[in-house]
Design a protein around this motif. Structure first.
Motif, PDB file in Angstrom:
ATOM      1  N   TYR A  66       0.823  -1.208   0.000  1.00 40.31           N
ATOM      2  CA  TYR A  66       0.000   0.000   0.000  1.00 40.31           C
ATOM      3  C   TYR A  66       0.862   1.267   0.000  1.00 40.31           C
ATOM      4  N   SER A  67       2.061   1.172  -0.530  1.00 39.15           N
ATOM      5  CA  SER A  67       2.943   2.333  -0.615  1.00 39.15           C
ATOM      6  C   SER A  67       2.237   3.479  -1.345  1.00 39.15           C
ATOM      7  N   PRO A  68       2.413   4.702  -0.849  1.00 38.46           N
ATOM      8  CA  PRO A  68       1.797   5.840  -1.522  1.00 38.46           C
ATOM      9  C   PRO A  68       2.563   6.310  -2.763  1.00 38.46           C
ATOM     10  N   SER A  69       3.574   5.575  -3.181  1.00 41.76           N
ATOM     11  CA  SER A  69       4.395   5.986  -4.325  1.00 41.76           C
ATOM     12  C   SER A  69       3.637   5.864  -5.639  1.00 41.76           C
ATOM     13  N   ALA A  70       4.063   6.631  -6.621  1.00 46.18           N
ATOM     14  CA  ALA A  70       3.476   6.552  -7.958  1.00 46.18           C
ATOM     15  C   ALA A  70       3.734   5.174  -8.579  1.00 46.18           C
ATOM     16  N   GLU A  71       4.847   4.538  -8.209  1.00 44.71           N
ATOM     17  CA  GLU A  71       5.170   3.195  -8.712  1.00 44.71           C
ATOM     18  C   GLU A  71       4.071   2.196  -8.349  1.00 44.71           C
ATOM     19  N   GLN A  73      -4.922   3.389 -12.069  1.00 40.14           N
ATOM     20  CA  GLN A  73      -3.590   3.036 -12.566  1.00 40.14           C
ATOM     21  C   GLN A  73      -2.736   2.287 -11.536  1.00 40.14           C
ATOM     22  N   ALA A  74      -3.319   1.953 -10.404  1.00 39.37           N
ATOM     23  CA  ALA A  74      -2.556   1.250  -9.366  1.00 39.37           C
ATOM     24  C   ALA A  74      -2.037  -0.079  -9.910  1.00 39.37           C
ATOM     25  N   LYS A  75      -0.832  -0.444  -9.488  1.00 37.53           N
ATOM     26  CA  LYS A  75      -0.209  -1.698  -9.914  1.00 37.53           C
ATOM     27  C   LYS A  75      -0.207  -2.666  -8.735  1.00 37.53           C
ATOM     28  N   LEU A  76      -0.839  -3.813  -8.913  1.00 39.46           N
ATOM     29  CA  LEU A  76      -0.894  -4.825  -7.862  1.00 39.46           C
ATOM     30  C   LEU A  76       0.517  -5.290  -7.523  1.00 39.46           C
ATOM     31  N   GLN A  77       0.867  -5.209  -6.262  1.00 37.49           N
ATOM     32  CA  GLN A  77       2.193  -5.626  -5.799  1.00 37.49           C
ATOM     33  C   GLN A  77       2.149  -7.094  -5.435  1.00 37.49           C
ATOM     34  N   THR A  78       3.067  -7.866  -5.976  1.00 34.81           N
ATOM     35  CA  THR A  78       3.096  -9.306  -5.722  1.00 34.81           C
ATOM     36  C   THR A  78       4.469  -9.701  -5.179  1.00 34.81           C
ATOM     37  N   GLY A  79       4.523 -10.871  -4.532  1.00 35.87           N
ATOM     38  CA  GLY A  79       5.798 -11.415  -4.073  1.00 35.87           C
ATOM     39  C   GLY A  79       6.455 -10.624  -2.952  1.00 35.87           C
ATOM     40  N   LYS A  80       5.681  -9.969  -2.109  1.00 33.35           N
ATOM     41  CA  LYS A  80       6.258  -9.101  -1.066  1.00 33.35           C
ATOM     42  C   LYS A  80       6.186  -9.712   0.335  1.00 33.35           C
ATOM     43  N   ALA A  81       5.859 -10.990   0.461  1.00 34.79           N
ATOM     44  CA  ALA A  81       5.667 -11.627   1.768  1.00 34.79           C
ATOM     45  C   ALA A  81       6.898 -11.560   2.673  1.00 34.79           C
ATOM     46  N   ARG A  82       8.078 -11.537   2.102  1.00 35.55           N
ATOM     47  CA  ARG A  82       9.301 -11.563   2.927  1.00 35.55           C
ATOM     48  C   ARG A  82       9.962 -10.193   3.088  1.00 35.55           C
ATOM     49  N   PHE A 118      12.422  -0.254   2.172  1.00 37.43           N
ATOM     50  CA  PHE A 118      12.147  -1.682   2.307  1.00 37.43           C
ATOM     51  C   PHE A 118      13.305  -2.515   1.771  1.00 37.43           C
ATOM     52  N   SER A 119      13.351  -3.767   2.197  1.00 37.34           N
ATOM     53  CA  SER A 119      14.448  -4.667   1.819  1.00 37.34           C
ATOM     54  C   SER A 119      14.487  -4.981   0.327  1.00 37.34           C
ATOM     55  N   ASP A 120      13.406  -4.735  -0.393  1.00 36.29           N
ATOM     56  CA  ASP A 120      13.418  -4.968  -1.848  1.00 36.29           C
ATOM     57  C   ASP A 120      13.910  -3.732  -2.602  1.00 36.29           C
ATOM     58  N   GLY A 121      14.383  -2.714  -1.854  1.00 35.35           N
ATOM     59  CA  GLY A 121      14.927  -1.519  -2.465  1.00 35.35           C
ATOM     60  C   GLY A 121      13.917  -0.399  -2.644  1.00 35.35           C
ATOM     61  N   HIS A 122      12.642  -0.672  -2.448  1.00 34.65           N
ATOM     62  CA  HIS A 122      11.619   0.362  -2.622  1.00 34.65           C
ATOM     63  C   HIS A 122      11.769   1.424  -1.538  1.00 34.65           C
ATOM     64  N   ASP A 123      11.858   2.683  -1.959  1.00 33.18           N
ATOM     65  CA  ASP A 123      11.997   3.764  -0.977  1.00 33.18           C
ATOM     66  C   ASP A 123      11.329   5.052  -1.436  1.00 33.18           C
ATOM     67  N   ALA A 173      -1.579  11.299   8.062  1.00 32.86           N
ATOM     68  CA  ALA A 173      -2.967  10.950   7.740  1.00 32.86           C
ATOM     69  C   ALA A 173      -3.034   9.591   7.039  1.00 32.86           C
ATOM     70  N   TYR A 174      -2.118   9.338   6.092  1.00 34.96           N
ATOM     71  CA  TYR A 174      -2.142   8.065   5.370  1.00 34.96           C
ATOM     72  C   TYR A 174      -1.766   6.906   6.294  1.00 34.96           C
ATOM     73  N   LEU A 175      -0.790   7.101   7.174  1.00 31.79           N
ATOM     74  CA  LEU A 175      -0.440   6.049   8.135  1.00 31.79           C
ATOM     75  C   LEU A 175      -1.637   5.709   9.022  1.00 31.79           C
TER      76      LEU A 175
END
Length: 133
Positions: A37-42, A50-59, A77-82, A89-91
């Motif tokens: 649920y990252s608020p990033s444009a990615e 236009q939201a992109k379903l995030q998969t494979g993030k369990a670890r 995050f450990s997958d490099g997403h920052d 408010a979003y938190l």
């Protein structure tokens, strides 16, 4: 009504989640939930639908937290997403909405035939190379 600002923010043991302490309650949000649920444009895209379903993030885990002025938190995050700033408010929306937002995410994953688990690395030999047997 403005959303409350957490009085305390701390990483859960093993960086598996984020603990948000408010005057009247405490929430623990899993790293995977925050990541998908990252608020990033990615993740959210640049417009409605236009939201992109995030998969494979369990670890995924949280590797860094940094304040962004007096209004938000930057989570790495450990997958490099920052990218993407988590406003107070979003938190609070993520924390108070966990009971409906997490099952919604799981339903969307299932509908897409996708998984929370990271894809297994490809075990086949590189093209042009023969298996040493």
């Amino acid at each position: 009504m403005p959303h409350p600002i957490p009085q305390q923010i701390r990483l859960q043991a093993g960086s598996q989640g984020l603990v948000l302490v408010y005057p009247d309650t405490e929430y623990t949000l899993p790293a995977e939930y925050l990541r998908v649920y990252s608020p990033s444009a990615e993740v959210r895209g640049h417009g409605r639908g236009q939201a992109k379903l995030q998969t494979g993030k369990a670890r995924v885990t949280i590797t860094d937290l940094a304040p962004a002025g007096n209004y938000a938190l930057k989570i790495t995050f450990s997958d490099g997403h920052d990218s993407g700033l988590y406003s107070w408010a979003y938190l609070y929306e993520l924390a108070s909405g966990y009971a409906t937002m997490w099952p919604d995410y799981l339903r969307r994953l299932e509908a897409a035939g996708a998984s929370r688990q990271p894809a297994a690395p490809d075990a086949s030999p590189p093209k042009g190379k023969k298996c040493p047997h």
